[in-house]
Design a protein around this motif. Structure first.
Motif, PDB file in Angstrom:
ATOM      1  N   HIS A 175       8.615   6.029   4.532  1.00  0.00           N
ATOM      2  CA  HIS A 175       8.402   7.384   4.005  1.00  0.00           C
ATOM      3  C   HIS A 175       9.257   7.589   2.768  1.00  0.00           C
ATOM      4  CE1 HIS A 175       9.468  11.776   3.815  1.00  0.00           C
ATOM      5  NE2 HIS A 175       8.157  11.852   3.907  1.00  0.00           N
ATOM      6  N   LEU A 176       8.699   8.304   1.796  1.00  0.00           N
ATOM      7  CA  LEU A 176       9.435   8.695   0.599  1.00  0.00           C
ATOM      8  C   LEU A 176       9.162  10.164   0.323  1.00  0.00           C
ATOM      9  CD1 LEU A 176      11.158   8.140  -1.918  1.00  0.00           C
ATOM     10  CD2 LEU A 176       9.081   7.327  -3.073  1.00  0.00           C
TER      11      LEU A 176
ATOM     12  N   PHE B 288       9.903   5.885  -8.833  1.00  0.00           N
ATOM     13  CA  PHE B 288       9.168   5.216  -7.761  1.00  0.00           C
ATOM     14  C   PHE B 288       9.502   3.728  -7.754  1.00  0.00           C
ATOM     15  CE2 PHE B 288       5.727   2.935  -5.806  1.00  0.00           C
ATOM     16  CZ  PHE B 288       5.400   3.713  -4.705  1.00  0.00           C
ATOM     17  N   ALA B 289       9.522   3.114  -8.929  1.00  0.00           N
ATOM     18  CA  ALA B 289       9.843   1.685  -9.005  1.00  0.00           C
ATOM     19  C   ALA B 289      11.218   1.410  -8.420  1.00  0.00           C
ATOM     20  CB  ALA B 289       9.763   1.211 -10.458  1.00  0.00           C
ATOM     21  N   ARG B 290      12.169   2.283  -8.711  1.00  0.00           N
ATOM     22  CA  ARG B 290      13.521   2.078  -8.192  1.00  0.00           C
ATOM     23  C   ARG B 290      13.550   2.227  -6.663  1.00  0.00           C
ATOM     24  NH1 ARG B 290      15.752   5.250 -11.409  1.00  0.00           N
ATOM     25  NH2 ARG B 290      16.048   7.115 -10.148  1.00  0.00           N
ATOM     26  N   HIS B 291      12.876   3.256  -6.143  1.00  0.00           N
ATOM     27  CA  HIS B 291      12.879   3.496  -4.695  1.00  0.00           C
ATOM     28  C   HIS B 291      12.073   2.437  -3.944  1.00  0.00           C
ATOM     29  CE1 HIS B 291      14.935   7.362  -4.197  1.00  0.00           C
ATOM     30  NE2 HIS B 291      14.414   7.735  -5.351  1.00  0.00           N
TER      31      HIS B 291
ATOM     32  N   ILE C 217       0.853  -1.188   0.000  1.00  0.00           N
ATOM     33  CA  ILE C 217       0.000   0.000   0.000  1.00  0.00           C
ATOM     34  C   ILE C 217       0.887   1.235   0.000  1.00  0.00           C
ATOM     35  CG2 ILE C 217      -1.777   1.312   1.235  1.00  0.00           C
ATOM     36  CD1 ILE C 217      -2.699  -1.280   2.521  1.00  0.00           C
ATOM     37  N   SER C 218       0.515   2.220  -0.815  1.00  0.00           N
ATOM     38  CA  SER C 218       1.189   3.520  -0.778  1.00  0.00           C
ATOM     39  C   SER C 218       0.149   4.625  -0.747  1.00  0.00           C
ATOM     40  CB  SER C 218       2.137   3.689  -1.961  1.00  0.00           C
ATOM     41  OG  SER C 218       1.468   3.492  -3.189  1.00  0.00           O
ATOM     42  N   LEU C 219       0.485   5.687  -0.046  1.00  0.00           N
ATOM     43  CA  LEU C 219      -0.397   6.846   0.102  1.00  0.00           C
ATOM     44  C   LEU C 219       0.404   8.093  -0.270  1.00  0.00           C
ATOM     45  CD1 LEU C 219      -1.725   5.991   3.693  1.00  0.00           C
ATOM     46  CD2 LEU C 219      -2.745   5.297   1.507  1.00  0.00           C
ATOM     47  N   LYS C 220      -0.050   8.782  -1.289  1.00  0.00           N
ATOM     48  CA  LYS C 220       0.618  10.025  -1.702  1.00  0.00           C
ATOM     49  C   LYS C 220      -0.345  11.165  -1.396  1.00  0.00           C
ATOM     50  CE  LYS C 220       3.295  11.956  -5.516  1.00  0.00           C
ATOM     51  NZ  LYS C 220       2.636  13.273  -5.514  1.00  0.00           N
ATOM     52  N   VAL C 221      -0.123  11.856  -0.293  1.00  0.00           N
ATOM     53  CA  VAL C 221      -1.110  12.801   0.216  1.00  0.00           C
ATOM     54  C   VAL C 221      -0.498  14.175   0.453  1.00  0.00           C
ATOM     55  CG1 VAL C 221      -2.516  11.008   1.293  1.00  0.00           C
ATOM     56  CG2 VAL C 221      -0.681  12.070   2.595  1.00  0.00           C
TER      57      VAL C 221
ATOM     58  N   LEU D 144       3.759   2.660   2.455  1.00  0.00           N
ATOM     59  CA  LEU D 144       4.677   3.726   2.077  1.00  0.00           C
ATOM     60  C   LEU D 144       3.921   5.044   1.975  1.00  0.00           C
ATOM     61  CD1 LEU D 144       7.468   4.682   1.094  1.00  0.00           C
ATOM     62  CD2 LEU D 144       6.809   3.951  -1.215  1.00  0.00           C
ATOM     63  N   VAL D 145       4.320   6.024   2.776  1.00  0.00           N
ATOM     64  CA  VAL D 145       3.733   7.367   2.740  1.00  0.00           C
ATOM     65  C   VAL D 145       4.635   8.241   1.878  1.00  0.00           C
ATOM     66  CG1 VAL D 145       3.070   9.388   4.081  1.00  0.00           C
ATOM     67  CG2 VAL D 145       2.663   7.084   4.993  1.00  0.00           C
ATOM     68  N   VAL D 146       4.058   8.835   0.839  1.00  0.00           N
ATOM     69  CA  VAL D 146       4.812   9.631  -0.125  1.00  0.00           C
ATOM     70  C   VAL D 146       4.344  11.078  -0.038  1.00  0.00           C
ATOM     71  CG1 VAL D 146       5.564   9.822  -2.521  1.00  0.00           C
ATOM     72  CG2 VAL D 146       4.836   7.591  -1.613  1.00  0.00           C
ATOM     73  N   SER D 147       5.252  11.990   0.142  1.00  0.00           N
ATOM     74  CA  SER D 147       4.894  13.408   0.197  1.00  0.00           C
ATOM     75  C   SER D 147       4.798  13.984  -1.219  1.00  0.00           C
ATOM     76  CB  SER D 147       5.903  14.175   1.044  1.00  0.00           C
ATOM     77  OG  SER D 147       7.192  14.123   0.468  1.00  0.00           O
TER      78      SER D 147
END
Length: 407
Positions: A353-354, A388-391, A243-247, A283-286
């Motif tokens: 976190h990313l 994103f795929a790399r990270h 799961i990833s959240l870009k918020v 993964l929480v993405v800023s």
């Protein structure tokens, strides 16, 4: 990757000896629900319980636009026809291209098409009023496919509400078997939904999923990644391995809340997701770079001069002097998200976190500026997806194999 050919869409003679296959949930991937309409089936990316808790028209439009939704089946067919009833959203006086259907054969983009009929939702940017102009269903045809047994996916337009009317092929169809790929559930804003991407497999989450070997469920909601509790419950209840959240960006766009409210809202959102998925990598993405809102709060406004010129662009309408009083900017949002994940990760080893600037930062803004000051272009979608795929999926990343089966 360029498709081998772009088949005709609508009109013209139909391929011979095609037979209808009922469209059922077994043939549809990436949707939370299929609503029966008088024309066929309307894929939704939010479940009915979530939709019932919000009457916002922007959310209703975004969740019914089938980003990441695809028909998936195995067949020897050389010809495939799909009848749909699209609803195309256009701004009055500003032309907008038809949505694109991507056809993949054994995972490779092979053909593209468009549906040239359908409804048109005309939006007046002056007051955001709208008028729905009904139209007929359309047919997208793909011909000349190899006759061997193959996996076929038809990715629906990421930015065009699409009712599925009929599927016809010249050979039998069966649901695509499970290939054991991890299910990646992603939530974000219009950038995650794919705004201004060239086609549905060109959105950055689709690019990243292909590179990471994951089955994508895209809950990117244009203008509506607002930390809503019903969205958190939808994420909680959707089977996923990753799961990833870009918020953050939509909260700034709408000037929705202040710093005091933002932190607890993020905590509450994460708490809800963790109720159903306590051990799934999360993964929480800023936000990525958006120069107009880096240090200037919202709301975001449409620039009148750019609209008159036929090239709509956005501007920040807030006052930077109000940031010390609690107004949010993207710089503030990134700081808060990093702090929250850092504090929670002590008790949640699967939380990560990313920083969004690692996906698209200041140097990228100079080389690949956002065309409308808010959304990346097609090339930048691919760049973000690759990074994103790399990270995330690369060695040492939070989504790196092995993955557990969805449950």
């Amino acid at each position: 990757m360029s498709p081998a050919h772009r088949p005709a869409s609508g009109g013209g003679p139909a391929p011979a000896r095609t037979a209808a296959t009922p469209i059922t949930a077994a043939l549809v991937r990436g949707a939370a629900a299929l609503e029966r309409t008088r024309h066929g089936l309307l894929p939704h990316r939010l479940p009915a319980a979530a939709r019932a808790q919000c009457s916002d028209g922007q959310l209703a439009m975004a969740e019914s636009q089938p980003s990441g939704v695809r028909l998936a089946f195995r067949t020897r067919a050389t010809a495939v026809e799909l009848d749909t009833l699209p609803t195309k959203r256009v701004h009055a006086g500003v032309p907008r291209p038809d949505g694109v259907y991507d056809l993949l054969v054994d995972g490779r983009l092979t053909a593209q098409g468009t549906a040239r009929g359908g409804n048109t939702l005309v939006v007046d940017p002056a007051d955001w009023s709208s008028e729905l102009r009904p139209g007929p269903p359309a047919t997208v045809r793909f011909t000349g496919l190899p006759g061997a047994a193959k996996d076929v996916e038809i990715w629906l337009p990421h930015d065009e509400t699409t009712e599925l009317v009929a599927l016809r092929t010249d050979a039998p169809v069966e649901p695509l078997p499970d290939r054991g790929r991890p299910v990646w559930l992603h939530h974000g804003s219009s950038i995650s939904q794919g705004s201004t991407a060239a086609s549905p497999t060109g959105t950055w989450p689709a690019v990243a999923a292909a590179l990471g070997g994951a089955d994508l469920v895209n809950l990117g909601l244009g203008g509506s990644a607002l930390l809503d509790p019903f969205t958190a419950r939808a994420l909680r209840d959707t089977p996923a391995d990753l799961i990833s959240l870009k918020v953050g960006v939509n909260v700034v766009n709408l000037d929705l809340m202040r710093r005091r409210a933002f932190g607890p809202a993020v905590h509450g959102f994460l708490d809800t997701v963790r109720e159903g998925r306590p051990d799934v990598p999360l993964l929480v993405v800023s936000p990525i770079l958006c120069p107009v809102h880096e240090d200037t709060p919202g709301p975001t406004a449409l620039d009148a001069a750019s609209l008159a010129a036929g090239r709509p662009a956005f501007r920040a309408a807030g006052d930077p002097r109000e940031v010390p009083a609690g107004k949010l900017t993207l710089a503030v949002v990134r700081e808060e998200l990093a702090r929250i994940v850092r504090e929670r990760s002590a008790d949640d080893p699967h939380l990560h976190h990313l920083d969004g600037l690692a996906l698209y930062g200041p140097a990228d803004g100079a080389a690949l500026p956002l065309p409308d000051n808010l959304h990346p272009d097609a090339a930048t979608h691919r760049l973000i997806g690759e990074r994103f795929a790399r990270h995330a999926f690369g060695a040492g990343g939070p989504f790196a194999a092995p993955h557990r089966p969805a449950g």
